[in-house]
Design a protein around this motif. Structure first.
Motif, PDB file in Angstrom:
ATOM      1  N   ALA A  85       0.835  -1.207   0.000  1.00 58.45           N
ATOM      2  CA  ALA A  85       0.000   0.000   0.000  1.00 58.45           C
ATOM      3  C   ALA A  85       0.869   1.256   0.000  1.00 58.45           C
ATOM      4  O   ALA A  85       0.600   2.219  -0.738  1.00 58.45           O
ATOM      5  N   GLY A  86       1.914   1.248   0.815  1.00 57.04           N
ATOM      6  CA  GLY A  86       2.799   2.413   0.873  1.00 57.04           C
ATOM      7  C   GLY A  86       3.477   2.687  -0.454  1.00 57.04           C
ATOM      8  O   GLY A  86       3.561   3.840  -0.904  1.00 57.04           O
ATOM      9  N   LEU A  87       3.974   1.639  -1.095  1.00 61.90           N
ATOM     10  CA  LEU A  87       4.631   1.807  -2.387  1.00 61.90           C
ATOM     11  C   LEU A  87       3.650   2.337  -3.439  1.00 61.90           C
ATOM     12  O   LEU A  87       4.007   3.176  -4.272  1.00 61.90           O
ATOM     13  N   SER A  88       2.410   1.877  -3.386  1.00 61.99           N
ATOM     14  CA  SER A  88       1.398   2.325  -4.352  1.00 61.99           C
ATOM     15  C   SER A  88       1.063   3.799  -4.152  1.00 61.99           C
ATOM     16  O   SER A  88       0.910   4.552  -5.127  1.00 61.99           O
ATOM     17  N   GLY A 193       6.658   1.018  -8.731  1.00 65.97           N
ATOM     18  CA  GLY A 193       5.640   0.104  -9.216  1.00 65.97           C
ATOM     19  C   GLY A 193       6.156  -1.319  -9.309  1.00 65.97           C
ATOM     20  O   GLY A 193       5.466  -2.281  -8.920  1.00 65.97           O
ATOM     21  N   ILE A 194       7.382  -1.480  -9.803  1.00 69.80           N
ATOM     22  CA  ILE A 194       7.987  -2.811  -9.907  1.00 69.80           C
ATOM     23  C   ILE A 194       8.160  -3.426  -8.519  1.00 69.80           C
ATOM     24  O   ILE A 194       7.872  -4.613  -8.293  1.00 69.80           O
ATOM     25  N   LEU A 195       8.623  -2.614  -7.574  1.00 66.91           N
ATOM     26  CA  LEU A 195       8.842  -3.107  -6.210  1.00 66.91           C
ATOM     27  C   LEU A 195       7.517  -3.474  -5.532  1.00 66.91           C
ATOM     28  O   LEU A 195       7.439  -4.460  -4.793  1.00 66.91           O
ATOM     29  N   ALA A 196       6.465  -2.695  -5.807  1.00 66.45           N
ATOM     30  CA  ALA A 196       5.146  -3.007  -5.241  1.00 66.45           C
ATOM     31  C   ALA A 196       4.664  -4.367  -5.729  1.00 66.45           C
ATOM     32  O   ALA A 196       4.086  -5.155  -4.965  1.00 66.45           O
ATOM     33  N   ILE A 197       4.912  -4.662  -7.007  1.00 66.55           N
ATOM     34  CA  ILE A 197       4.524  -5.962  -7.558  1.00 66.55           C
ATOM     35  C   ILE A 197       5.301  -7.083  -6.876  1.00 66.55           C
ATOM     36  O   ILE A 197       4.748  -8.142  -6.537  1.00 66.55           O
ATOM     37  N   ALA A 198       6.592  -6.865  -6.641  1.00 67.99           N
ATOM     38  CA  ALA A 198       7.424  -7.881  -5.977  1.00 67.99           C
ATOM     39  C   ALA A 198       6.922  -8.168  -4.568  1.00 67.99           C
ATOM     40  O   ALA A 198       6.842  -9.338  -4.154  1.00 67.99           O
ATOM     41  N   PHE A 199       6.580  -7.116  -3.813  1.00 68.51           N
ATOM     42  CA  PHE A 199       6.064  -7.329  -2.459  1.00 68.51           C
ATOM     43  C   PHE A 199       4.681  -7.984  -2.499  1.00 68.51           C
ATOM     44  O   PHE A 199       4.354  -8.802  -1.634  1.00 68.51           O
ATOM     45  N   HIS A 200       3.877  -7.622  -3.490  1.00 65.94           N
ATOM     46  CA  HIS A 200       2.545  -8.216  -3.595  1.00 65.94           C
ATOM     47  C   HIS A 200       2.648  -9.729  -3.814  1.00 65.94           C
ATOM     48  O   HIS A 200       1.849 -10.502  -3.262  1.00 65.94           O
ATOM     49  N   ARG A 201       3.627 -10.143  -4.578  1.00 65.66           N
ATOM     50  CA  ARG A 201       3.811 -11.577  -4.829  1.00 65.66           C
ATOM     51  C   ARG A 201       4.237 -12.311  -3.565  1.00 65.66           C
ATOM     52  O   ARG A 201       4.026 -13.530  -3.442  1.00 65.66           O
TER      53      ARG A 201
END
Length: 413
Positions: A85-88, A193-201
């Protein structure tokens, strides 16, 4: 090492640490670039120090306004999802800054900065706490200090790259609606955005261990508010962030003074990387030293040294003053992670609320720089540096009192 790839807890800690490198690096990169907006605004819009430093006021205000609801959100959704959420939210802040390129709408700039810092507040509370509590407690300060080293690497590269786009175009025809000014924030949005995807996974990495009912926050409130070490640490954190942000933001303006180096805007902006470079070197060295030296003692020495250097910069001027002010960054290096580790309660259930209080203390980065700007407009930039210098006395005092505190972060998941 006793840990192996077959140890689930070791794998979890390793994965979390590796992902957190990106969080800390990008946080430092964007924070240092935000600091360059102050000299840009004073040069292009003719703002005085007080109004220009509203940039830092807006950027750090979210820590006070949103720390409590963010703490509730962390308890509800867990550390990993809170980081996503923070990254987004940070991506949204970068996009808003892109829309306000050329800084023609000062109000939009301030709103965008508040959005960006709201995302960083999520990361401060979630990432700092989870990295502290996941893994051996005796290495918590060293672990967080090492990650802060990557944060410092971002703050070094930020001025070197950002100054080219934000200060290098002053006096030229470069820039536009989506011109050079927006480039650092376009890159930041993409990487976030790329890092948010990595954490989401990896959102289920910690399972249910990090989740707690939101009501626990209120149940522990009386206990936490009576923790003298935590409250003292919160005051020291307020002083530290205020002093670091005030000095780091005003260095370019100081170096451009005729009585200092009389540097060009671009050169002054890029020289800020030396300030953050000292913090980077000190944090990697601090991760080593904190395994062998009492954390409180090292913090006390750093606080007193930073105070002395800031006073020299305020009174001496010239090359001596410039070198002294830049050298404060080296002293700052271990302060944040060490203060955080020393102040955090031993009871893991109190960690989210304690983290919230420590995060709220980051509002010092809004108040101290603004007060320093008010002083700079009245008594001159050099003498105004005595205010952040005095903040280091508070830090040294906290460190002396807690010098013999043993195993300050004795918590584990």
């Amino acid at each position: 090492m006793a840990t192996s790839s077959s140890d689930p807890e070791a794998r979890t800690s390793k994965t979390l640490f590796e992902l957190s490198i990106g969080v800390f690096f990008l946080g430092g990169f964007l924070t240092s670039i935000v600091g360059l907006l102050v000299p840009r605004l004073t040069l292009t819009l003719g703002l005085d120090y007080t109004r220009a430093l509203l940039v830092q006021f807006a950027f750090h205000l979210s820590y006070l306004l949103f720390a409590f609801p963010i703490a509730l959100a962390i308890l509800r959704i867990g550390y990993m999802r809170a980081i996503v959420a923070g990254l987004s939210v940070m991506v949204a802040g970068c996009l808003a800054l892109i829309a306000s390129a050329e800084w023609r709408s000062f109000a939009l700039v301030l709103l965008a900065l508040l959005t960006l810092s709201t995302g960083i507040t999520f990361l401060q509370m979630a990432a700092n706490t989870v990295v502290t509590v996941v893994g051996p407690s005796r290495r918590a300060a060293a672990r967080l200090t090492l990650l802060q080293g990557f944060n410092a690497l971002g703050t070094v590269l930020g001025p070197l790259i950002g100054a080219v786009f934000l200060l290098g175009s002053i006096g030229s025809d470069r820039g536009g609606p989506v011109g050079d000014d927006a480039v650092p924030f376009i890159g930041g949005a993409v990487l976030l955005g790329i890092l948010a995807i990595a954490f989401h996974r990896q959102r289920n990495l910690l399972g249910k261990a990090a989740l707690s009912p939101a009501g626990a926050l209120l149940r522990h409130l009386p206990t936490v508010l009576h923790d003298r070490r935590l409250l003292a640490g919160t005051v020291a954190m307020f002083a530290y962030v205020g002093a670091e942000v005030a000095i780091g933001t005003l260095i370019p303006n100081y170096l451009m003074l005729p009585g200092s180096l009389h540097a060009t805007p671009l050169a002054a902006g890029q020289l800020v990387s030396l300030y953050w470079g000292g913090a980077m070197i000190g944090r990697f060295a601090g991760a080593f030293l904190l395994r062998r030296i009492d954390a409180g003692m090292l913090l006390a020495v750093a606080g007193l040294a930073a105070m002395a250097l800031a006073v020299v910069a305020s009174l001496a001027g010239g090359v001596t003053g410039a070198v002294a002010l830049i050298a404060v960054g080296l002293c700052n290096s271990i302060m944040y992670p060490t203060l955080y580790a020393l102040a955090l309660p031993e009871d893991e259930t109190q960690a989210p609320l304690a983290s919230m209080l420590l995060c709220m203390a980051v509002v010092g980065g809004a108040i101290v720089p603004l007060l320093t700007g008010v002083l700079a407009d009245r008594i001159g930039l050099e003498l105004s540096l005595l205010l952040p210098a005095s903040c280091y006395i508070v830090i040294a005092g906290f460190a002396v009192v807690n010098r013999t505190a043993a195993d300050p972060v004795a918590v584990a998941v």
